[in-house]
Enzyme design. Structure first.
Site, PDB file in Angstrom:
ATOM      1  CB  ALA A 208      -0.896  -0.005   1.241  1.00 40.12           C
TER       2      ALA A 208
ATOM      3  N   GLY B 290       1.109  -5.448   0.744  1.00 40.72           N
ATOM      4  CA  GLY B 290       0.132  -5.651  -0.330  1.00 40.72           C
ATOM      5  C   GLY B 290       0.769  -6.132  -1.613  1.00 40.72           C
TER       6      GLY B 290
ATOM      7  CD  GLU C  12      -1.811  -8.463   2.010  1.00 43.15           C
ATOM      8  OE1 GLU C  12      -1.682  -7.254   1.756  1.00 43.15           O
ATOM      9  OE2 GLU C  12      -2.499  -8.895   2.949  1.00 43.15           O
TER      10      GLU C  12
ATOM     11  CD  GLU D 107       1.044  -6.202   5.360  1.00 37.95           C
ATOM     12  OE1 GLU D 107       1.855  -7.003   5.831  1.00 37.95           O
ATOM     13  OE2 GLU D 107       0.565  -6.324   4.213  1.00 37.95           O
TER      14      GLU D 107
HETATM   15  C1  LIG Z   1      -7.206 -11.228  -2.088  1.00 32.44           C
HETATM   16  C2  LIG Z   1      -8.496 -10.536  -1.762  1.00 32.44           C
HETATM   17  C3  LIG Z   1      -8.445  -9.929  -0.407  1.00 32.44           C
HETATM   18  C4  LIG Z   1      -9.393  -8.799  -0.173  1.00 32.44           C
HETATM   19  C5  LIG Z   1      -8.889  -7.987   1.010  1.00 32.44           C
HETATM   20  C6  LIG Z   1      -9.129  -6.533   0.870  1.00 32.44           C
HETATM   21  C7  LIG Z   1      -7.946  -5.659   0.559  1.00 32.44           C
HETATM   22  C8  LIG Z   1      -8.149  -4.206   1.018  1.00 32.44           C
HETATM   23  C9  LIG Z   1      -7.007  -3.340   0.622  1.00 32.44           C
HETATM   24  C10 LIG Z   1      -5.975  -3.251   1.697  1.00 32.44           C
HETATM   25  C11 LIG Z   1      -4.635  -3.413   1.101  1.00 32.44           C
HETATM   26  C12 LIG Z   1      -3.653  -3.609   2.211  1.00 32.44           C
HETATM   27  C13 LIG Z   1      -2.306  -3.785   1.668  1.00 32.44           C
HETATM   28  C14 LIG Z   1      -1.331  -4.237   2.732  1.00 32.44           C
HETATM   29  O1  LIG Z   1      -1.887  -5.254   3.536  1.00 32.44           O
HETATM   30  C15 LIG Z   1      -0.886  -3.071   3.589  1.00 32.44           C
HETATM   31  C16 LIG Z   1       0.503  -2.667   3.201  1.00 32.44           C
HETATM   32  O2  LIG Z   1       1.006  -3.006   2.174  1.00 32.44           O
HETATM   33  S1  LIG Z   1       1.356  -1.660   4.337  1.00 32.44           S
HETATM   34  C17 LIG Z   1       2.916  -1.367   3.480  1.00 32.44           C
HETATM   35  C18 LIG Z   1       3.789  -2.569   3.498  1.00 32.44           C
HETATM   36  N1  LIG Z   1       5.059  -2.282   2.805  1.00 32.44           N
HETATM   37  C19 LIG Z   1       6.178  -1.922   3.462  1.00 32.44           C
HETATM   38  O3  LIG Z   1       6.209  -1.850   4.671  1.00 32.44           O
HETATM   39  C20 LIG Z   1       7.399  -1.620   2.628  1.00 32.44           C
HETATM   40  C21 LIG Z   1       7.880  -0.192   2.927  1.00 32.44           C
HETATM   41  N2  LIG Z   1       9.108   0.124   2.163  1.00 32.44           N
HETATM   42  C22 LIG Z   1      10.330  -0.295   2.606  1.00 32.44           C
HETATM   43  O4  LIG Z   1      10.478  -1.035   3.547  1.00 32.44           O
HETATM   44  C23 LIG Z   1      11.506   0.166   1.795  1.00 32.44           C
HETATM   45  O5  LIG Z   1      11.123   1.298   1.044  1.00 32.44           O
HETATM   46  C24 LIG Z   1      12.034  -0.904   0.826  1.00 32.44           C
HETATM   47  C25 LIG Z   1      10.919  -1.401  -0.059  1.00 32.44           C
HETATM   48  C26 LIG Z   1      12.657  -2.031   1.621  1.00 32.44           C
HETATM   49  C27 LIG Z   1      13.098  -0.248  -0.084  1.00 32.44           C
HETATM   50  O6  LIG Z   1      14.062   0.373   0.751  1.00 32.44           O
HETATM   51  P1  LIG Z   1      15.192   1.273   0.079  1.00 32.44           P
HETATM   52  O7  LIG Z   1      15.828   0.540  -1.040  1.00 32.44           O
HETATM   53  O8  LIG Z   1      16.009   1.798   1.196  1.00 32.44           O
HETATM   54  O9  LIG Z   1      14.414   2.486  -0.609  1.00 32.44           O
HETATM   55  P2  LIG Z   1      13.556   3.611   0.145  1.00 32.44           P
HETATM   56  O10 LIG Z   1      13.015   3.097   1.441  1.00 32.44           O
HETATM   57  O11 LIG Z   1      14.326   4.873   0.139  1.00 32.44           O
HETATM   58  O12 LIG Z   1      12.301   3.731  -0.849  1.00 32.44           O
HETATM   59  C28 LIG Z   1      12.499   4.303  -2.156  1.00 32.44           C
HETATM   60  C29 LIG Z   1      11.328   5.236  -2.389  1.00 32.44           C
HETATM   61  O13 LIG Z   1      10.125   4.423  -2.463  1.00 32.44           O
HETATM   62  C30 LIG Z   1       9.222   4.893  -1.474  1.00 32.44           C
HETATM   63  N3  LIG Z   1       8.432   3.794  -0.937  1.00 32.44           N
HETATM   64  C31 LIG Z   1       8.887   2.575  -0.562  1.00 32.44           C
HETATM   65  N4  LIG Z   1       7.876   1.838  -0.076  1.00 32.44           N
HETATM   66  C32 LIG Z   1       6.744   2.595  -0.171  1.00 32.44           C
HETATM   67  C33 LIG Z   1       5.363   2.406   0.150  1.00 32.44           C
HETATM   68  N5  LIG Z   1       4.903   1.236   0.621  1.00 32.44           N
HETATM   69  N6  LIG Z   1       4.509   3.431  -0.050  1.00 32.44           N
HETATM   70  C34 LIG Z   1       4.948   4.610  -0.580  1.00 32.44           C
HETATM   71  N7  LIG Z   1       6.250   4.871  -0.929  1.00 32.44           N
HETATM   72  C35 LIG Z   1       7.121   3.854  -0.711  1.00 32.44           C
HETATM   73  C36 LIG Z   1      10.078   5.508  -0.391  1.00 32.44           C
HETATM   74  O14 LIG Z   1       9.320   6.400   0.372  1.00 32.44           O
HETATM   75  C37 LIG Z   1      11.141   6.192  -1.218  1.00 32.44           C
HETATM   76  O15 LIG Z   1      10.549   7.364  -1.754  1.00 32.44           O
HETATM   77  P3  LIG Z   1      11.389   8.736  -1.772  1.00 32.44           P
HETATM   78  O16 LIG Z   1      11.797   8.970  -0.331  1.00 32.44           O
HETATM   79  O17 LIG Z   1      12.579   8.430  -2.667  1.00 32.44           O
HETATM   80  O18 LIG Z   1      10.444   9.744  -2.319  1.00 32.44           O
END
Ligand SMILES: CCCCCCCCCCCCC[C@H](O)CC(=O)SCCNC(=O)CCNC(=O)[C@H](O)C(C)(C)COP(=O)(O)OP(=O)(O)OC[C@H]1O[C@@H](n2cnc3c(N)ncnc32)[C@H](O)[C@@H]1OP(=O)(O)O
Length: 264
Positions: free
Chosen positions: A70, A115, A118, A138
């Site tokens: 997400a 996600g 997922e 998450e």
């Molecule tokens: C199958 C039917 C089911 C029905 C169910 C209903 C569904 C309902 C919908 C709900 C959906 C829920 C989805 C999910 O469950 C919830 C989530 O996904 S929560 C998020 C989980 N993800 C993370 O925690 C990953 C976060 N990111 C990181 O850990 C790191 O960025 C990385 C990926 C390990 C990479 O690290 P690095 O190489 O160091 O790079 P950076 O960290 O500097 O990131 C680069 C750049 O990308 C931006 N970024 C990274 N991840 C995200 C993100 N998740 N969202 C937004 N932006 C992200 C980061 O901010 C950097 O940006 P910049 O600073 O350069 O502008």
């Protein structure tokens, strides 16, 4: 090869009977924003209606990420009310992938987190390359897997392993992910997409009626006891027993030729 865009962040490329659903929001590592969710939903709706598509491969244009989950930047800016309005929008995207009527294969390189993983778990088969890092982190950002992870992961690796991964929020590198069954195939580096497409082409050579009925039986039977599951299989068998595909398949075998599937 044809390409159809769905909004700014998703494309569908079709080559014969195989379609590629391309996550194409590289500036955000394919983070699933509301708009990207709408794009995924629209692409899945079109694919679900396309009787010429016999297999789908989910791929990413980002070099280091399949999908990072997400969009945490967007999430941070949403009010509680907006968050609640966003959920059905996002839910439709995950459900759209999960309910594709034909086999779906995720080609994962780099990060498939939250996600993003997922979406891969909503597919039938996950092909990863050695750069893949998967997980459901998450709880480390104060939420829970909300894209199906609490239900799909235990069905794939068992309740205890799913609990360990979700509670610890740990990320799993490709080799361990393959050993644990989090991914199904380990391709050579950079070959996840090619191997997934090759698998998809192999599936597309088989009866589309049979393959779709088998997918339906596999999905509906999950979690049922054996007796109820066998009833699901019997119902699926009856949908193919008198199909044109069954007639063509048997005739082609006896005439020692390749089948030309009518697809009905
Ligand atoms: C199958 C039917 C089911 C029905 C169910 C209903 C569904 C309902 C919908 C709900 C959906 C829920 C989805 C999910 O469950 C919830 C989530 O996904 S929560 C998020 C989980 N993800 C993370 O925690 C990953 C976060 N990111 C990181 O850990 C790191 O960025 C990385 C990926 C390990 C990479 O690290 P690095 O190489 O160091 O790079 P950076 O960290 O500097 O990131 C680069 C750049 O990308 C931006 N970024 C990274 N991840 C995200 C993100 N998740 N969202 C937004 N932006 C992200 C980061 O901010 C950097 O940006 P910049 O600073 O350069 O502008």
């Amino acid at each position: 090869m044809s390409e159809q865009r769905y909004g700014e962040w998703v494309a569908v490329r079709k080559d014969g009977f195989v379609a590629e659903l391309v996550l194409d929001r590289p500036k955000a590592m394919n983070a699933v924003s509301s708009e990207m969710a709408r794009c995924i939903t629209a692409a899945c709706a079109a694919l679900s209606e396309d009787r010429d598509v016999r297999a789908v491969v989910l791929t990413s244009t980002h070099e280091r990420a399949f999908c990072v989950g997400a969009d945490l930047k967007e999430r941070n800016s949403l009010s509680d009310a907006e968050m609640l309005r966003h959920r059905p929008v996002s839910r439709a995207a995950y459900t759209g992938v999960l309910e594709l009527p034909m086999p779906a294969i995720a080609a994962v390189h780099g990060y498939a987190l939250g996600g993003g993983f997922e979406l891969a778990l909503s597919c039938d088969v996950i092909v990863a390359d050695p750069t893949a890092v998967v997980g459901l982190p998450e709880v480390s950002v104060g939420v829970i897997p909300g894209g199906g992870g609490t239900q799909l992961l235990p069905r794939r690796v068992g309740a205890a392993r799913a609990a360990e991964l979700i509670f610890s929020a740990r990320r799993v590198a490709a080799a361990e992910a393959h050993r644990l069954g989090l991914v199904d195939r380990l391709a050579a580096e950079g070959e996840d997409r090619a191997e997934a497409l090759e698998l998809a082409r192999g599936i597309a050579a088989n009866s589309p009626v049979g393959v779709r009925a088998a997918k339906k039986a596999l999905r509906l039977g999950q979690g049922l006891d054996l007796r109820a599951g066998l009833e699901v299989e019997d119902a699926a068998w009856r949908t193919v027993a008198f199909s044109g595909d069954r007639a063509e398949g048997v005739a082609a075998f006896n005439e020692k030729r390749s089948p030309n599937w009518p697809g009905e």
